[in-house]
Design a protein around this motif. Structure first.
Motif, short mmCIF file in Angstrom:
data_model
loop_
_atom_site.label_atom_id
_atom_site.label_comp_id
_atom_site.label_asym_id
_atom_site.label_seq_id
_atom_site.Cartn_x
_atom_site.Cartn_y
_atom_site.Cartn_z
N LEU A 82 0.83 -1.20 0.00
CA LEU A 82 0.00 0.00 0.00
C LEU A 82 0.86 1.25 0.00
N TRP A 83 1.93 1.24 0.81
CA TRP A 83 2.83 2.40 0.85
C TRP A 83 3.47 2.62 -0.51
N TYR A 84 3.96 1.54 -1.12
CA TYR A 84 4.62 1.67 -2.41
C TYR A 84 3.66 2.19 -3.46
N SER A 85 2.42 1.70 -3.44
CA SER A 85 1.43 2.14 -4.41
C SER A 85 1.13 3.63 -4.25
N GLN A 86 0.95 4.07 -3.00
CA GLN A 86 0.68 5.48 -2.75
C GLN A 86 1.88 6.34 -3.12
N GLU A 87 3.10 5.84 -2.80
CA GLU A 87 4.31 6.59 -3.12
C GLU A 87 4.47 6.73 -4.64
N ALA A 88 4.23 5.63 -5.37
CA ALA A 88 4.36 5.67 -6.82
C ALA A 88 3.34 6.64 -7.42
N GLU A 89 2.12 6.64 -6.87
CA GLU A 89 1.09 7.55 -7.38
C GLU A 89 1.49 9.00 -7.14
N TYR A 90 2.05 9.30 -5.96
CA TYR A 90 2.47 10.66 -5.65
C TYR A 90 3.61 11.10 -6.57
N ARG A 91 4.58 10.21 -6.76
CA ARG A 91 5.71 10.55 -7.63
C ARG A 91 5.24 10.81 -9.05
N ASN A 92 4.32 9.99 -9.53
CA ASN A 92 3.84 10.15 -10.91
C ASN A 92 3.06 11.45 -11.08
N ARG A 93 2.38 11.89 -10.01
CA ARG A 93 1.65 13.16 -10.10
C ARG A 93 2.60 14.34 -10.28
N LEU A 94 3.83 14.20 -9.82
CA LEU A 94 4.82 15.28 -9.92
C LEU A 94 5.77 15.09 -11.09
N SER A 95 5.48 14.12 -11.96
CA SER A 95 6.43 13.77 -13.02
C SER A 95 5.69 13.51 -14.33
N TRP A 96 5.90 14.39 -15.30
CA TRP A 96 5.33 14.17 -16.62
C TRP A 96 6.13 13.12 -17.36
N MET A 97 5.46 12.10 -17.87
CA MET A 97 6.09 11.01 -18.63
C MET A 97 7.15 10.25 -17.82
N GLY A 98 6.86 10.06 -16.53
CA GLY A 98 7.70 9.21 -15.71
C GLY A 98 8.72 9.95 -14.86
N VAL A 99 9.06 9.33 -13.73
CA VAL A 99 10.06 9.90 -12.83
C VAL A 99 11.44 9.77 -13.48
N THR A 100 12.23 10.82 -13.38
CA THR A 100 13.58 10.82 -13.95
C THR A 100 14.37 9.61 -13.47
N THR A 101 15.03 8.96 -14.41
CA THR A 101 15.87 7.81 -14.10
C THR A 101 17.19 7.96 -14.85
N TRP A 102 17.94 6.88 -15.05
CA TRP A 102 19.22 6.98 -15.71
C TRP A 102 19.19 6.26 -17.04
N GLU A 103 19.98 6.77 -17.99
CA GLU A 103 20.07 6.13 -19.29
C GLU A 103 20.70 4.74 -19.16
N THR A 104 21.84 4.67 -18.51
CA THR A 104 22.53 3.41 -18.26
C THR A 104 22.99 3.41 -16.81
N PRO A 105 22.54 2.46 -15.99
CA PRO A 105 22.91 2.48 -14.57
C PRO A 105 24.41 2.43 -14.37
N SER A 106 24.90 3.29 -13.49
CA SER A 106 26.31 3.29 -13.09
C SER A 106 26.38 3.93 -11.71
N PRO A 107 27.46 3.72 -10.97
CA PRO A 107 27.56 4.33 -9.63
C PRO A 107 27.46 5.85 -9.66
N LEU A 108 27.78 6.47 -10.81
CA LEU A 108 27.78 7.93 -10.88
C LEU A 108 26.39 8.53 -10.98
#
Length: 285
Positions: A28-54
């Protein structure tokens, strides 16, 4: 023996019930958190092109804005928020800076003292306060929302851009998605010792403005640290592709490839009336 078996089964049931409760509550927490993040993010929450430690980061949730926090840089990689033209929240007195206990390394309110750098807001005080309210305004003063900026950038050019966003672009379009953050040296080792306390110092900053409509439009800027402060804003126009290349981030991960190619690949200020505000002096100059 039977009594011991009964007690064991009873304890096992309690453990299973507790485990089930934890799983359900976490879901339930994860679902609510994901919904809140998506409300503040057009076309998805910012992520990385290729995962790296940087470019790995944690998303810190605040009232009205998100921060992508890097425990390696000890600095945000991005901040994301919505601005609308119908904000009627009361803007209170300027709050004091606060340490954010969610950061792995301690970044205190005095961490930048004597460094020659300002505590530069990513999610801006005035705009967040006007749209999202007083508590959100207080949270913009968390040190997790700060990045080291030279005074001529923070107090002049960057501040002029923030004013243009809130006073010109938001009334013009009604709603904007804004993503903003630092850009570091290409070679990590070049910047590994360039720090204010624990915090790595960026070489530039970006700001991406999106009008989220059926025919979305974008305006993006890259501003280096060594500006004089009185330059015209349009001198620093950039493409989203350039910002992604320099940061390793993917700002709109759910955007269809065909739309992304058009929206992110070019530089155009058509329809933004940028020239109206490009040379306008800042409020505090």
């Amino acid at each position: 023996m039977g009594k011991l078996l009964s007690m064991g089964r009873s304890g096992l049931r309690r453990l299973m019930i507790s485990g089930l409760f934890v799983v359900v509550a976490t879901g339930l927490w994860y679902s609510q958190e994901a919904e809140y993040r998506n409300r503040l993010s057009w076309m998805g929450v910012t992520t990385w092109e290729t995962p790296s430690p940087l470019n790995l980061h944690r998303v810190l949730r605040n009232d009205g804005f998100l921060v992508g926090w890097s425990d390696l840089r000890v600095n945000p990689l991005w901040a994301s928020y919505w601005l609308t033209d119908d904000g009627a929240a009361r803007i209170g007195d300027r709050p004091g800076f606060q340490r954010d206990w969610r950061t792995l390394w301690p970044v205190t309110t005095d961490s930048y003292r004597g460094s020659g750098y300002d505590r530069g807001h990513l999610a801006p005080n005035y705009a967040i306060a006007a749209v999202h309210g007083r508590e959100a305004q207080r949270q913009t003063f968390l040190m997790s929302n700060m990045s080291p900026q030279r005074p001529n950038l923070n107090r002049q050019l960057w501040q002029r851009l923030e004013e243009a966003v809130m006073d010109h672009f938001v009334p013009r379009f009604g709603t904007l998605q804004v993503i903003t953050g630092p850009i570091y040296a290409d070679d990590f080792l070049d910047g590994v010792f360039r720090r204010v306390g624990f915090t790595q110092v960026p070489e530039a900053f970006y700001k991406i403005l999106v009008v989220p409509s059926e025919s979305p439009r974008v305006l993006a800027f890259i501003m280096p640290q060594d500006v004089s402060g009185n330059e015209p804003l349009d001198r620093f126009l950039a493409s989203v592709d350039e910002i992604e290349a320099r940061t390793g981030l993917d700002f709109f991960p759910q955007l269809p490839a065909s739309v992304a190619a058009r929206l992110e690949g070019g530089i155009s200020d058509d329809g933004w009336a940028l020239q109206v505000v490009a040379r306008r002096p800042g409020r505090f100059q």
